[in-house]
Design an enzyme around this catalytic site. Structure first.
Site, PDB file in Angstrom:
ATOM      1  N   CYS A  45       9.189  40.912  63.275  1.00 22.90           N
ATOM      2  CA  CYS A  45       9.506  39.599  62.676  1.00 22.90           C
ATOM      3  C   CYS A  45       8.264  38.885  62.160  1.00 22.90           C
ATOM      4  CB  CYS A  45      10.225  38.714  63.684  1.00 22.90           C
ATOM      5  SG  CYS A  45      11.753  39.455  64.263  1.00 22.90           S
TER       6      CYS A  45
ATOM      7  N   CYS B 261      20.298  30.443  69.053  1.00 19.86           N
ATOM      8  CA  CYS B 261      19.830  31.659  68.359  1.00 19.86           C
ATOM      9  C   CYS B 261      19.613  31.413  66.870  1.00 19.86           C
ATOM     10  CB  CYS B 261      20.874  32.770  68.460  1.00 19.86           C
ATOM     11  SG  CYS B 261      21.328  33.230  70.129  1.00 19.86           S
ATOM     12  N   SER B 262      18.598  32.070  66.315  1.00 18.46           N
ATOM     13  CA  SER B 262      18.497  32.130  64.854  1.00 18.46           C
ATOM     14  C   SER B 262      19.595  33.079  64.378  1.00 18.46           C
ATOM     15  CB  SER B 262      17.122  32.647  64.436  1.00 18.46           C
ATOM     16  OG  SER B 262      16.920  33.945  64.962  1.00 18.46           O
TER      17      SER B 262
ATOM     18  N   ILE C 244      21.481  35.865  61.534  1.00 18.40           N
ATOM     19  CA  ILE C 244      21.139  37.068  60.759  1.00 18.40           C
ATOM     20  C   ILE C 244      21.245  36.663  59.286  1.00 18.40           C
ATOM     21  CG2 ILE C 244      22.049  39.360  60.189  1.00 18.40           C
ATOM     22  CD1 ILE C 244      22.668  39.564  63.257  1.00 18.40           C
TER      23      ILE C 244
ATOM     24  N   LYS D 196      16.042  28.713  63.149  1.00 16.36           N
ATOM     25  CA  LYS D 196      17.393  28.373  63.620  1.00 16.36           C
ATOM     26  C   LYS D 196      18.307  27.903  62.486  1.00 16.36           C
ATOM     27  CE  LYS D 196      20.954  27.430  65.871  1.00 16.36           C
ATOM     28  NZ  LYS D 196      21.653  27.769  64.616  1.00 16.36           N
TER      29      LYS D 196
ATOM     30  N   HIS E 204      16.706  33.426  59.287  1.00 19.96           N
ATOM     31  CA  HIS E 204      15.606  34.313  59.698  1.00 19.96           C
ATOM     32  C   HIS E 204      15.773  35.707  59.099  1.00 19.96           C
ATOM     33  CE1 HIS E 204      12.483  36.062  62.012  1.00 19.96           C
ATOM     34  NE2 HIS E 204      13.138  36.329  63.120  1.00 19.96           N
TER      35      HIS E 204
HETATM   36  N1  COA Z   1      23.771  29.592  64.546  1.00 17.61           N
HETATM   37  C1  COA Z   1      24.851  28.927  64.044  1.00 17.61           C
HETATM   38  N2  COA Z   1      25.946  29.544  63.596  1.00 17.61           N
HETATM   39  C2  COA Z   1      25.952  30.885  63.650  1.00 17.61           C
HETATM   40  C3  COA Z   1      24.869  31.640  64.132  1.00 17.61           C
HETATM   41  C4  COA Z   1      23.762  30.937  64.600  1.00 17.61           C
HETATM   42  N3  COA Z   1      22.704  31.583  65.086  1.00 17.61           N
HETATM   43  N4  COA Z   1      25.171  32.949  64.036  1.00 17.61           N
HETATM   44  C5  COA Z   1      26.398  33.016  63.492  1.00 17.61           C
HETATM   45  N5  COA Z   1      26.854  31.783  63.259  1.00 17.61           N
HETATM   46  C6  COA Z   1      28.157  31.403  62.695  1.00 17.61           C
HETATM   47  C7  COA Z   1      28.437  32.118  61.396  1.00 17.61           C
HETATM   48  O1  COA Z   1      27.992  31.350  60.296  1.00 17.61           O
HETATM   49  C8  COA Z   1      29.940  32.245  61.434  1.00 17.61           C
HETATM   50  O2  COA Z   1      30.522  31.012  61.043  1.00 17.61           O
HETATM   51  P1  COA Z   1      31.910  30.964  60.231  1.00 17.61           P
HETATM   52  O3  COA Z   1      32.908  31.623  61.125  1.00 17.61           O
HETATM   53  O4  COA Z   1      32.109  29.511  60.024  1.00 17.61           O
HETATM   54  O5  COA Z   1      31.637  31.745  58.977  1.00 17.61           O
HETATM   55  C9  COA Z   1      30.246  32.445  62.911  1.00 17.61           C
HETATM   56  O6  COA Z   1      29.138  31.869  63.622  1.00 17.61           O
HETATM   57  C10 COA Z   1      30.416  33.897  63.287  1.00 17.61           C
HETATM   58  O7  COA Z   1      29.335  34.617  62.726  1.00 17.61           O
HETATM   59  P2  COA Z   1      29.002  36.104  63.122  1.00 17.61           P
HETATM   60  O8  COA Z   1      28.029  36.642  62.130  1.00 17.61           O
HETATM   61  O9  COA Z   1      30.282  36.852  63.346  1.00 17.61           O
HETATM   62  O10 COA Z   1      28.258  35.909  64.519  1.00 17.61           O
HETATM   63  P3  COA Z   1      27.908  37.003  65.548  1.00 17.61           P
HETATM   64  O11 COA Z   1      28.561  36.636  66.841  1.00 17.61           O
HETATM   65  O12 COA Z   1      28.189  38.356  64.990  1.00 17.61           O
HETATM   66  O13 COA Z   1      26.315  36.844  65.697  1.00 17.61           O
HETATM   67  C11 COA Z   1      24.411  36.177  66.979  1.00 17.61           C
HETATM   68  C12 COA Z   1      25.750  35.754  66.362  1.00 17.61           C
HETATM   69  C13 COA Z   1      23.776  34.982  67.668  1.00 17.61           C
HETATM   70  C14 COA Z   1      24.627  37.282  68.020  1.00 17.61           C
HETATM   71  C15 COA Z   1      23.490  36.723  65.852  1.00 17.61           C
HETATM   72  O14 COA Z   1      23.325  35.724  64.885  1.00 17.61           O
HETATM   73  C16 COA Z   1      22.147  37.170  66.376  1.00 17.61           C
HETATM   74  O15 COA Z   1      22.008  38.277  66.888  1.00 17.61           O
HETATM   75  N6  COA Z   1      21.084  36.339  66.237  1.00 17.61           N
HETATM   76  C17 COA Z   1      19.774  36.686  66.685  1.00 17.61           C
HETATM   77  C18 COA Z   1      19.021  37.450  65.620  1.00 17.61           C
HETATM   78  C19 COA Z   1      17.725  38.009  66.151  1.00 17.61           C
HETATM   79  O16 COA Z   1      17.658  38.539  67.239  1.00 17.61           O
HETATM   80  N7  COA Z   1      16.633  37.915  65.356  1.00 17.61           N
HETATM   81  C20 COA Z   1      15.353  38.427  65.728  1.00 17.61           C
HETATM   82  C21 COA Z   1      14.726  37.543  66.716  1.00 17.61           C
HETATM   83  S1  COA Z   1      13.366  38.272  67.552  1.00 17.61           S
END
Ligand code: COA
Length: 388
Positions: free
Chosen positions: A86, A209-210, A212, A331, A335
């Site tokens: 990252c 969480c940030s 995707i 956030k 990211h």
């Molecule tokens: N903050 C706010 N809203 C979020 C979000 C977040 N971090 N992630 C997803 N959403 C929202 C989406 O916009 C979507 O909204 P909608 O239904 O209104 O369209 C809904 O939540 C579902 O999204 P989805 O993509 O299905 O979420 P998910 O459950 O598959 O993924 C996380 C959520 C948190 C698991 C994923 O974003 C994640 O893994 N984040 C961390 C990324 C990471 O590790 N980066 C590297 C860091 S070292």
């Protein structure tokens, strides 16, 4: 005579989920915007550096240095992909800075790009976990939310940091992201929203969480004397440093002390000849809300263990003593991993040029960016100034 390095042009795409767009379209959009902003021509460009973490796993494309030169109309120009998870963007910026500082090149393009939403969350999570230690961490099933959850829990036990304090980081960053037209999420969230959002890895919830993200960001750097000739408002790179730590979390003496961030910031402060209390604003790596608390502690904005209180007291909000993540941070801005370090530097450039619109920090003269790879195994810190 020492060579100075300045930023003379910046450009980025909006960050978000763009199923209708491809990797090359994102990076060429940000690149074209940066070239127009710098008022230069393709023939002025000596080299290209691009940060991209995992295009092989996310879109099946490697060899992106050549791909980007090709699609940018720069065939023949040296083009190098840089990878440090990252912090790929921050590291690409450091390499581009070194390339000018060494006297080899005069004008260098540095970009960052990632296309993450063509695959499922599960697939992206496995790709991201490639940045952790495969034998000691990923093999056992832990992913980044889990690693940062352990850091959060330890910080809560050692320093009394509360879930409310961690959640306020997300509330603040969404309130800043709302003001950023490039951000993935441009809306407010409340403390209750965060604390009631679904659990991802205890104690970290969805709204800690940030997301995707797809996106790209590009900057044009120039040797100081050239920059002054072609640009009315160059922004100076006063410090550029990188440090590393153990790849896996369990090998560190403390999992709440981001040693690579401490080491890189000490080097950058030394290069810029300033102390943390002279920084007017910072963009830090809040991949999970706890990471912002660890960042402000390791950068010396407060004592170890006092990061949570600093957020709670309003010190890191736009009108506080040290505004943090005015862009919305990872956030709310999003990211796209390889692009993040460059996007942070672009926010710093806009702040120092006075172009940050509704999120402008009044009187900003010096800004800092901190970009972290993995759970802290690579960290880059840059310090930028209105003046040299
Ligand atoms: N903050 C706010 N809203 C979020 C979000 C977040 N971090 N992630 C997803 N959403 C929202 C989406 O916009 C979507 O909204 P909608 O239904 O209104 O369209 C809904 O939540 C579902 O999204 P989805 O993509 O299905 O979420 P998910 O459950 O598959 O993924 C996380 C959520 C948190 C698991 C994923 O974003 C994640 O893994 N984040 C961390 C990324 C990471 O590790 N980066 C590297 C860091 S070292």
């Amino acid at each position: 005579m020492a060579i100075d390095v300045a930023i003379i042009g910046v450009g980025m795409t909006k960050f978000g989920e763009f199923w209708e767009r491809g990797y090359r379209s994102l990076i060429t959009e940000s690149g074209s915007k940066a070239i127009i902003d710098a008022k230069i021509d393709g023939k002025d460009i000596d080299a290209v550096y691009v940060g991209s973490m995992s295009p092989g796993r996310l879109i099946g494309q490697e060899h992106v240095g050549a791909l980007i030169a090709d699609y940018a109309g720069l065939v023949g120009v040296p083009s190098t992909r840089v990878e440090a998870a990252c912090s790929s963007g921050g590291l690409a910026l450091h390499q581009a800075y070194l390339a000018i500082k060494s006297g080899l090149y005069d004008i260098v393009v540095v970009g960052g790009v990632e296309k993450m939403t063509d695959v499922s969350t599960e697939h992206a999570t496995v790709a991201l976990a490639g940045a952790s230690d495969q034998e000691w961490e990923a093999f056992h099933g832990i992913t980044f939310p889990g690693l940062y959850a352990m850091m959060a829990r330890r910080h809560m036990i050692d320093y009394g940091t509360t879930e409310e304090q961690i959640s306020l980081v997300s509330v603040k960053n969404h309130s800043n992201g709302k003001l950023n037209p490039y951000a993935q999420f441009q809306y407010d969230i409340t403390l209750e929203d965060v604390m009631n959002s679904s659990m991802v890895a205890d104690p970290l919830r969805l709204l800690h969480c940030s997301p995707i993200t797809d996106g790209a960001a590009t900057m044009i750097l120039a040797r100081g004397d050239k920059a002054k000739k072609i640009c009315d408002n160059p922004i100076w790179i006063k410090g550029s440093a990188i440090a590393t730590d153990t790849l896996s979390l369990h090998e560190r003496k403390s999992i709440t002390r981001v040693q690579a961030s401490i080491d890189a910031s000490k080097k950058a402060y030394g290069m810029a000849k300033i102390k943390p209390n002279k920084i007017d604003f910072a963009e830090v790596h809040d991949c999970f809300a706890i990471a912002e608390i660890l960042a402000i502690e390791s950068l010396g904005f407060c004592k170890m263990g006092e990061g949570g209180k600093m957020v709670e007291d309003g010190e890191t909000w736009i009108d506080g003593s040290i505004p943090v993540n005015t862009s919305g941070g990872l956030k709310a801005k999003g990211h796209p991993v390889g692009a993040t370090g460059i996007a942070q530097a672009i926010e710093a450039t806009w702040q120092l040029r006075g172009q940050a619109e509704k999120r402008q920090v009044k009187g900003a003269k010096v800004g800092l960016t901190q970009n972290v790879g993995g759970s802290g195994a690579t960290c880059t810190v840059h310090i930028f100034g209105k003046e040299k």
